[in-house]
Design a protein around this motif. Structure first.
Motif, PDB file in Angstrom:
ATOM      1  N   HIS A  96       0.910  -1.129  -0.083  1.00  0.00           N
ATOM      2  CA  HIS A  96       0.010   0.240   0.157  1.00  0.00           C
ATOM      3  C   HIS A  96       0.906   1.426  -0.142  1.00  0.00           C
ATOM      4  N   HIS A  98       0.909   5.539   1.025  1.00  0.00           N
ATOM      5  CA  HIS A  98       0.240   6.242   2.270  1.00  0.00           C
ATOM      6  C   HIS A  98      -0.222   7.908   1.620  1.00  0.00           C
ATOM      7  N   HIS A 152       4.981  -0.248   0.297  1.00  0.00           N
ATOM      8  CA  HIS A 152       5.216  -1.157   1.373  1.00  0.00           C
ATOM      9  C   HIS A 152       4.374  -2.007   1.654  1.00  0.00           C
ATOM     10  N   ARG A 178      -5.740   6.511  -0.202  1.00  0.00           N
ATOM     11  CA  ARG A 178      -4.907   5.426  -0.149  1.00  0.00           C
ATOM     12  C   ARG A 178      -5.048   4.184  -1.264  1.00  0.00           C
TER      13      ARG A 178
HETATM   14 FE   LIG Z   1       2.038   1.479   5.727  1.00  0.00          FE
END
Ligand SMILES: [Fe+2]
Length: 204
Positions: A96, A98, A152, A178
């Motif tokens: 994912h 941020h 990450h 996100r």
């Molecule tokens: Fe994260």
């Protein structure tokens, strides 16, 4: 130190650390080099383990999945948001982003971070191709920092619960754009902040 003294000492150290990070950001902006300095500041904070007692910051009960997130401090408007996250071993997230800068350091416990690199041209909002670029074990003495577009996944592979400090440029509650990147299928989907729990429930 009794619990009241620990709370007061923690508040003072957190406040002083965030003040130094604000000053670095004001002088240098958000770059890989300035984020390294944020990380060093947070590692010095996290090294004071007595300020973050395990009894005060437990992970989910009974070894359950998901994270317990404790807000340490954030500025008005949700900037410079610092949390303590406590997870049991055996958790993992999907890859994912941020959409804001992020720094993660460890008071205790290990969290394997897989950091991904997109091998597509990034123009399709719904599809991606990803490879693992490198891995970092976040543990006492080793942290990690991410620019807003970094991707990450985390994997709590250690033997003890984590108590990790996570700092973001903007509070997680305000991050509504996100994305999760499904490395296996190539899909890009919204990343829910309860994604770990949702994933576990879906499997249950
Ligand atoms: Fe994260």
């Amino acid at each position: 130190m009794n619990a009241t003294d620990i709370k007061a000492a923690r508040a003072a150290k957190v406040s002083a650390t965030v003040e130094r990070i604000r000053a670095i950001e004001a002088a240098e902006g958000v770059t890989p080099a300035s984020l390294s300095k944020f990380r060093e500041e947070l590692m010095a904070l996290a090294a004071q383990e007595h300020l973050f007692p395990a009894g005060e910051f437990p992970p989910p009960a009974n070894g359950e999945k998901g994270s317990n997130r404790y807000l340490m401090q954030m500025d008005e408007g949700g900037t410079f948001a610092l949390y303590l996250n406590a997870l049991n071993p055996g958790n993992e997230t999907k890859p994912h982003d941020h959409t804001t800068w992020a720094v993660v350091v460890a008071v205790d416990g290990q969290e394997l971070n897989k950091v991904y690199r997109r091998t597509d041209d990034g123009t399709d909002p719904e599809r991606c191709a990803l490879v693992v670029d490198h891995e970092v074990m976040v543990e006492p003495g080793r942290g990690i920092a991410f620019m807003p577009d970094a991707i990450h996944s985390i994997h709590t592979t250690g033997a003890v619960p984590t108590r990790h400090l996570h700092m973001y440029g903007l509070s997680l509650e305000q991050l509504d754009g996100r994305k999760a990147y499904m490395a296996d299928t190539g899909e890009i989907v919204p990343y829910n902040k309860n994604f770990m729990k949702a994933t576990q429930q879906a499997k249950a």
